[in-house]
Scaffold this motif. Structure first.
Motif, mmCIF file in Angstrom:
data_model
loop_
_atom_site.group_PDB
_atom_site.id
_atom_site.type_symbol
_atom_site.label_atom_id
_atom_site.label_comp_id
_atom_site.label_asym_id
_atom_site.label_seq_id
_atom_site.Cartn_x
_atom_site.Cartn_y
_atom_site.Cartn_z
ATOM 1 N N ALA A 1 0.712 -1.219 0.032
ATOM 2 C CA ALA A 1 -0.022 0.027 0.012
ATOM 3 C C ALA A 1 0.735 1.286 -0.035
ATOM 4 O O ALA A 1 0.400 2.357 -0.187
ATOM 5 N N LEU A 2 1.891 1.111 0.305
ATOM 6 C CA LEU A 2 2.863 2.318 0.225
ATOM 7 C C LEU A 2 3.316 2.992 -1.262
ATOM 8 O O LEU A 2 3.574 2.146 -2.144
ATOM 9 N N ARG A 3 3.304 4.094 -1.333
ATOM 10 C CA ARG A 3 3.602 4.853 -2.522
ATOM 11 C C ARG A 3 4.635 5.743 -2.150
ATOM 12 O O ARG A 3 4.797 6.578 -1.373
ATOM 13 N N THR B 1 9.068 11.272 -1.059
ATOM 14 C CA THR B 1 8.068 11.033 -0.018
ATOM 15 C C THR B 1 7.445 9.628 -0.239
ATOM 16 O O THR B 1 7.403 8.891 -1.194
ATOM 17 N N VAL B 2 6.964 9.363 1.107
ATOM 18 C CA VAL B 2 6.084 7.939 1.140
ATOM 19 C C VAL B 2 4.944 8.217 1.777
ATOM 20 O O VAL B 2 4.926 8.611 2.933
ATOM 21 N N VAL B 3 3.776 7.627 1.301
ATOM 22 C CA VAL B 3 2.477 7.708 1.866
ATOM 23 C C VAL B 3 1.871 6.460 1.877
ATOM 24 O O VAL B 3 2.260 5.609 0.969
ATOM 25 N N SER B 4 1.183 6.227 3.033
ATOM 26 C CA SER B 4 0.386 5.004 3.127
ATOM 27 C C SER B 4 -1.109 4.988 2.747
ATOM 28 O O SER B 4 -1.649 3.918 2.535
ATOM 29 N N SER B 5 -1.535 6.135 2.591
ATOM 30 C CA SER B 5 -2.906 6.390 2.141
ATOM 31 C C SER B 5 -3.109 7.812 1.749
ATOM 32 O O SER B 5 -2.098 8.691 1.826
ATOM 33 N N ALA B 6 -4.386 8.053 1.347
ATOM 34 C CA ALA B 6 -4.644 9.317 0.600
ATOM 35 C C ALA B 6 -4.466 10.483 1.448
ATOM 36 O O ALA B 6 -4.516 10.611 2.870
ATOM 37 N N LEU B 7 -4.092 11.792 1.230
ATOM 38 C CA LEU B 7 -3.890 12.916 1.792
ATOM 39 C C LEU B 7 -5.621 13.395 1.992
ATOM 40 O O LEU B 7 -6.337 13.086 0.846
ATOM 41 N N HIS B 8 -5.940 14.164 2.825
ATOM 42 C CA HIS B 8 -7.200 14.587 3.044
ATOM 43 C C HIS B 8 -7.037 16.236 3.027
ATOM 44 O O HIS B 8 -6.565 16.984 4.152
ATOM 45 N N PHE B 9 -7.584 16.782 2.018
ATOM 46 C CA PHE B 9 -7.502 18.352 1.957
ATOM 47 C C PHE B 9 -8.621 18.993 2.846
ATOM 48 O O PHE B 9 -9.677 18.491 2.930
ATOM 49 N N ASN B 10 -8.353 19.979 3.493
ATOM 50 C CA ASN B 10 -9.271 20.717 4.376
ATOM 51 C C ASN B 10 -10.021 21.833 4.243
ATOM 52 O O ASN B 10 -11.099 22.090 4.744
ATOM 53 N N LYS B 11 -9.404 22.561 3.346
ATOM 54 C CA LYS B 11 -10.223 23.842 3.103
ATOM 55 C C LYS B 11 -10.383 24.367 1.592
ATOM 56 O O LYS B 11 -9.722 23.989 0.552
ATOM 57 N N GLY B 12 -11.509 25.122 1.295
ATOM 58 C CA GLY B 12 -11.484 25.870 -0.104
ATOM 59 C C GLY B 12 -11.623 24.933 -1.176
ATOM 60 O O GLY B 12 -12.057 23.630 -0.880
ATOM 61 N N ILE B 13 -11.428 25.274 -2.361
ATOM 62 C CA ILE B 13 -11.717 24.312 -3.440
ATOM 63 C C ILE B 13 -10.460 23.067 -3.615
ATOM 64 O O ILE B 13 -11.019 22.261 -4.164
ATOM 65 N N SER B 14 -9.709 23.164 -2.899
ATOM 66 C CA SER B 14 -8.774 21.847 -2.793
ATOM 67 C C SER B 14 -9.596 20.561 -2.296
ATOM 68 O O SER B 14 -9.303 19.527 -2.271
ATOM 69 N N LYS B 15 -10.719 20.997 -1.332
ATOM 70 C CA LYS B 15 -11.601 19.777 -0.922
ATOM 71 C C LYS B 15 -12.106 19.047 -2.042
ATOM 72 O O LYS B 15 -12.633 17.975 -1.749
ATOM 73 N N LEU B 16 -12.280 19.807 -3.144
ATOM 74 C CA LEU B 16 -12.772 18.654 -4.440
ATOM 75 C C LEU B 16 -11.999 17.547 -4.638
ATOM 76 O O LEU B 16 -12.504 16.759 -5.427
ATOM 77 N N LEU B 17 -10.633 17.773 -4.154
ATOM 78 C CA LEU B 17 -9.807 16.551 -4.514
ATOM 79 C C LEU B 17 -10.243 15.410 -3.683
ATOM 80 O O LEU B 17 -9.522 14.187 -4.127
#
Length: 216
Positions: free
Chosen positions: A127-129, A192-208
């Motif tokens: 699962a790591l990217r 970078t290494v991530v194990s799951s998706a980022l979660h965007f918190n504000k504004g138009i970026s929340k559409l991602l």
């Protein structure tokens, strides 16, 4: 000066060979850049060697299988030692030399999205990217938290967030307890290494967020 280092647990697991491949690469890069952790890893590896050979008596015939010893000494093959040529990557108008730990691992072309560019590291690690992440001068990643963990290792350049500023070699592990907005005045390249998706918190970026699992 490098201020952010792998935890003692991560360093111990690295010395034991018990980290996932992506994290092992990150620690190897950091150790190459950080004399403090390089010294710590040398001490941990020496301790591991002492533990492995504790109770071994080189003078005892029972301590080593004679057949195995004969097989080892009969092998006259010589390992080829060679220098690995430095590998560079070009992003926009900048050229970066990759760390030694990445010179024999492939990566994709950079995918550009505004001032951000990402190249996926060619390694299958569940699962790591793992990626190379470039942020152009004046760029930022919108405020976000993490549904898993995110490791950021700064390779070149600088960036800052709500917690402070970072220099090459800094090793940052974040999870769902953290919210931040990385930004850079001069530009930077990170591993970078991530194990799951980022979660965007504000504004138009929340559409991602609905497609977060597809782009992490």
């Amino acid at each position: 000066m490098i201020k952010h280092h792998p935890s003692n647990d991560i360093l111990m697991r690295f010395s034991e060979g018990n980290l996932p491949a992506s994290l092992s690469i990150a620690v190897a890069i950091h150790v190459e850049m950080c004399p403090v952790c390089k010294k710590e890893i040398a001490a941990l590896e020496a301790k591991q060697a002492d533990n492995v050979f504790a109770g071994f008596d080189a003078d005892s015939e029972d301590s080593f299988d004679a057949g195995l010893f004969d097989a080892i000494t009969a092998d006259d093959a010589i390992d080829e030692i060679y220098e690995q040529a430095p590998i560079t990557v070009d992003v926009k108008d900048k050229t970066y030399t990759l760390p030694r730990a990445l010179t024999r691992i492939g990566h994709s072309n950079f995918m550009q999205l505004g001032k951000l560019a990402r190249s996926r590291i060619d390694i299958d690690d569940g699962a790591l990217r793992a990626s190379l992440l470039h942020i152009d001068a004046g760029g930022e990643i919108p405020e976000h938290t993490h549904t898993g963990f995110e490791l950021t290792l700064l390779l070149e350049g600088e960036f800052s967030d709500e917690e402070g500023s970072y220099v090459p070699g800094d090793f940052m592990m974040l999870d769902g307890r953290h919210n931040h907005t990385p930004k850079t005045a001069q530009g930077c390249l990170c591993f970078t290494v991530v194990s799951s998706a980022l979660h965007f918190n504000k504004g138009i970026s929340k559409l991602l967020n609905p497609i977060g699992n597809l782009i992490y």
